[in-house]
Design a protein around this motif. Structure first.
Motif, mmCIF file in Angstrom:
data_model
loop_
_atom_site.group_PDB
_atom_site.id
_atom_site.type_symbol
_atom_site.label_atom_id
_atom_site.label_comp_id
_atom_site.label_asym_id
_atom_site.label_seq_id
_atom_site.Cartn_x
_atom_site.Cartn_y
_atom_site.Cartn_z
ATOM 1 N N TRP A 104 39.792 38.649 46.707
ATOM 2 C CA TRP A 104 38.381 38.521 47.048
ATOM 3 C C TRP A 104 37.891 39.892 47.534
ATOM 4 O O TRP A 104 37.839 40.813 46.734
ATOM 5 N N ASP A 105 37.557 40.085 48.757
ATOM 6 C CA ASP A 105 37.082 41.394 49.209
ATOM 7 C C ASP A 105 37.498 41.591 50.664
ATOM 8 O O ASP A 105 36.809 41.166 51.591
ATOM 9 N N ASP A 106 38.637 42.254 50.851
ATOM 10 C CA ASP A 106 39.186 42.435 52.193
ATOM 11 C C ASP A 106 38.279 43.265 53.091
ATOM 12 O O ASP A 106 38.326 43.137 54.322
ATOM 13 N N MET A 162 31.147 40.213 56.740
ATOM 14 C CA MET A 162 29.975 39.362 56.578
ATOM 15 C C MET A 162 30.136 38.025 57.298
ATOM 16 O O MET A 162 29.150 37.453 57.773
ATOM 17 N N ALA A 163 31.358 37.541 57.418
ATOM 18 C CA ALA A 163 31.564 36.335 58.228
ATOM 19 C C ALA A 163 31.139 36.609 59.666
ATOM 20 O O ALA A 163 30.456 35.784 60.295
ATOM 21 N N SER A 164 31.494 37.796 60.162
ATOM 22 C CA SER A 164 31.113 38.180 61.524
ATOM 23 C C SER A 164 29.606 38.360 61.645
ATOM 24 O O SER A 164 28.995 37.923 62.634
ATOM 25 N N MET A 165 28.987 38.991 60.642
ATOM 26 C CA MET A 165 27.540 39.230 60.694
ATOM 27 C C MET A 165 26.760 37.910 60.658
ATOM 28 O O MET A 165 25.773 37.735 61.375
ATOM 29 N N ILE A 166 27.203 36.966 59.820
ATOM 30 C CA ILE A 166 26.501 35.678 59.712
ATOM 31 C C ILE A 166 26.693 34.863 60.993
ATOM 32 O O ILE A 166 25.730 34.362 61.582
ATOM 33 N N VAL A 218 26.185 40.513 49.412
ATOM 34 C CA VAL A 218 25.710 39.139 49.186
ATOM 35 C C VAL A 218 26.861 38.254 48.715
ATOM 36 O O VAL A 218 27.006 37.101 49.151
ATOM 37 N N HIS A 219 27.690 38.771 47.806
ATOM 38 C CA HIS A 219 28.860 38.010 47.358
ATOM 39 C C HIS A 219 29.740 37.623 48.543
ATOM 40 O O HIS A 219 30.224 36.484 48.639
ATOM 41 N N ALA A 220 29.961 38.577 49.454
ATOM 42 C CA ALA A 220 30.796 38.303 50.626
ATOM 43 C C ALA A 220 30.162 37.226 51.504
ATOM 44 O O ALA A 220 30.861 36.359 52.041
ATOM 45 N N ALA A 221 28.852 37.270 51.641
ATOM 46 C CA ALA A 221 28.159 36.246 52.425
ATOM 47 C C ALA A 221 28.325 34.872 51.782
ATOM 48 O O ALA A 221 28.575 33.868 52.469
ATOM 49 N N VAL A 222 28.179 34.811 50.465
ATOM 50 C CA VAL A 222 28.321 33.534 49.754
ATOM 51 C C VAL A 222 29.735 32.997 49.907
ATOM 52 O O VAL A 222 29.943 31.783 50.030
ATOM 53 N N SER A 260 35.940 35.271 43.195
ATOM 54 C CA SER A 260 37.115 36.134 43.223
ATOM 55 C C SER A 260 36.899 37.315 42.289
ATOM 56 O O SER A 260 35.921 37.364 41.520
ATOM 57 N N ALA A 261 37.815 38.271 42.326
ATOM 58 C CA ALA A 261 37.753 39.390 41.380
ATOM 59 C C ALA A 261 37.820 38.871 39.945
ATOM 60 O O ALA A 261 37.182 39.418 39.041
#
Length: 399
Positions: free
Chosen positions: A47-49, A55-59, A189-193, A214-215
């Protein structure tokens, strides 16, 4: 049942120009550099390390509205990073807001010129080919439908047009271009989703994955765009010299990398890309409740623009580009007169337009208006000539 699936994948692969497809095989089982190793290490497990935990922290910390406000003015590649962002978010952007060391400026410049010369074909294929194909990629269709963007398809389409337009514009990767910024915003945005969709009971009820995008999913999307368009240009015999082909591929390689896909999983050649596409895209195409709804919304949006043609013609052109099987899946009503027109005149139209035949089809101007109008959807970014803001979501589609 397995033989039937193989036959369906083969027939659809031929219709889409992906000759050589042999039916479903384990994902990323192709040979060559762009493959996965053992289960758990291929791109379907990546995914995106860098962006995902951020983004989990930001949301969860309630920072997203401030980020959306602060980065609204961050548009051009050479714009300074916006002020007013959380410290850790700024640190992340400093890390990723750069071109990869292997990017070739000469190839990217040639790709920009190629995009300018063939923009009407490219935008038409992206819009009526790739855009509608995305609705029969089950994971993509379900993720789009149940995310916040699925509730406002006109806005989401405009943002999708922005991505395609910014990638295709002259100087897209240069300091005065906009694509590096657009790609970085899209990656966020992908990370947020990825953080939000697993919280949706509606998405969880229909998804076959626990974390979206995922990638591997991004590479499937690349094949529905770049690889699909590459093959159609060849099949339609549009002049497309080897240097243009290499440059077009390189622009997509850089784009996919900017979205966070590791370099080792990005196809190195078009032959490798087509082999990978035949294994991981064509066999998974199938209708879904969400995809059928999205396709109707997208075609409805397109029909709002004066394309100079009927909805029946539009349906038949989608069938011509993607196959009757896809058209049947999506319930596109038949218009046999329009079908005959498309299938007989389109090849002649291309020959005349490219200067390869002196005979102008009688319906030349209708076809020319049609592809120019579809292209204008991209050139106007789905709505107006201004940049469509890319914003980070804070929730999912309501039930």
């Amino acid at each position: 049942m397995e033989n039937l699936s193989r036959r369906k994948a083969l027939s659809l692969g031929v219709a889409l120009g992906l000759v050589g497809v042999a039916g479903p095989v384990p994902a990323w089982a192709s040979t060559g550099p762009a493959n996965g190793a053992a289960a758990g290490t291929g791109p379907e497990w990546i995914w995106d390390d860098a962006a995902d935990p951020l983004m989990a922290s930001m949301i969860d910390g309630g920072h997203v509205p401030a980020i959306n406000t602060a980065w609204a003015s961050w548009v051009d590649n050479n714009d300074p990073l916006p002020s007013g962002l959380p410290t850790e978010f700024t640190a992340y952007l400093r890390q990723v807001n750069r071109m990869p060391s292997w990017a070739d400026p000469a190839k990217l410049a040639r790709a920009a010129d190629f995009n300018r010369r063939k923009d009407t074909y490219l935008f038409m294929l992206y819009g009526l080919g790739s855009g509608i194909m995305s609705t029969v990629i089950p994971r993509e269709a379900k993720s789009v439908y149940w995310s916040a963007g699925g509730a406002d398809m006109q806005d989401r389409a405009a943002k999708t047009f922005t991505f395609g337009y910014d990638l295709s514009q002259r100087g897209a990767f240069e300091p005065t271009g906009q694509f590096v910024v657009t790609a970085n915003k899209t990656r966020v945005v992908h990370a947020a989703v990825r953080h939000l969709l697993p919280q949706s009971p509606h998405w969880k009820a229909v998804a076959d994955e626990t974390i979206p995008i995922s990638a591997a999913d991004i590479l499937v999307t690349f094949h529905s765009l770049g690889t699909f368009v590459h093959r159609k240009l060849l099949d339609w015999r549009i002049p497309y010299p080897a240097a243009d082909q290499e440059a077009f591929l390189h622009s997509w390689q850089v784009a996919v990398h900017l979205l966070g896909v590791p370099y080792e999983h990005i196809p190195r050649t078009w032959a490798e890309a087509e082999a990978q596409s035949a294994r991981v895209l064509t066999p998974i195409l199938t209708p879904s409740t969400e995809g059928i709804a999205l396709a109707e919304e997208l075609l409805g949006l397109t029909a709002q623009i004066d394309l100079g043609v009927t909805r029946g013609f539009l349906n038949e052109f989608v069938r011509y580009v993607l196959s009757d099987e896809v058209g049947d899946w999506l319930g596109l009503r038949r218009d046999y007169a329009a079908a005959a027109l498309v299938r007989t005149v389109w090849p002649a139209f291309i020959l005349f337009r490219e200067g390869l035949s002196p005979v102008m089809p009688g319906t030349f101007y209708m076809f020319d208006q049609f592809i120019r109008a579809v292209a204008m959807l991209f050139l106007n970014k789905g709505s107006s000539g201004t940049t469509t803001p890319i914003t980070i979501p804070t929730g999912n589609r309501p039930g």
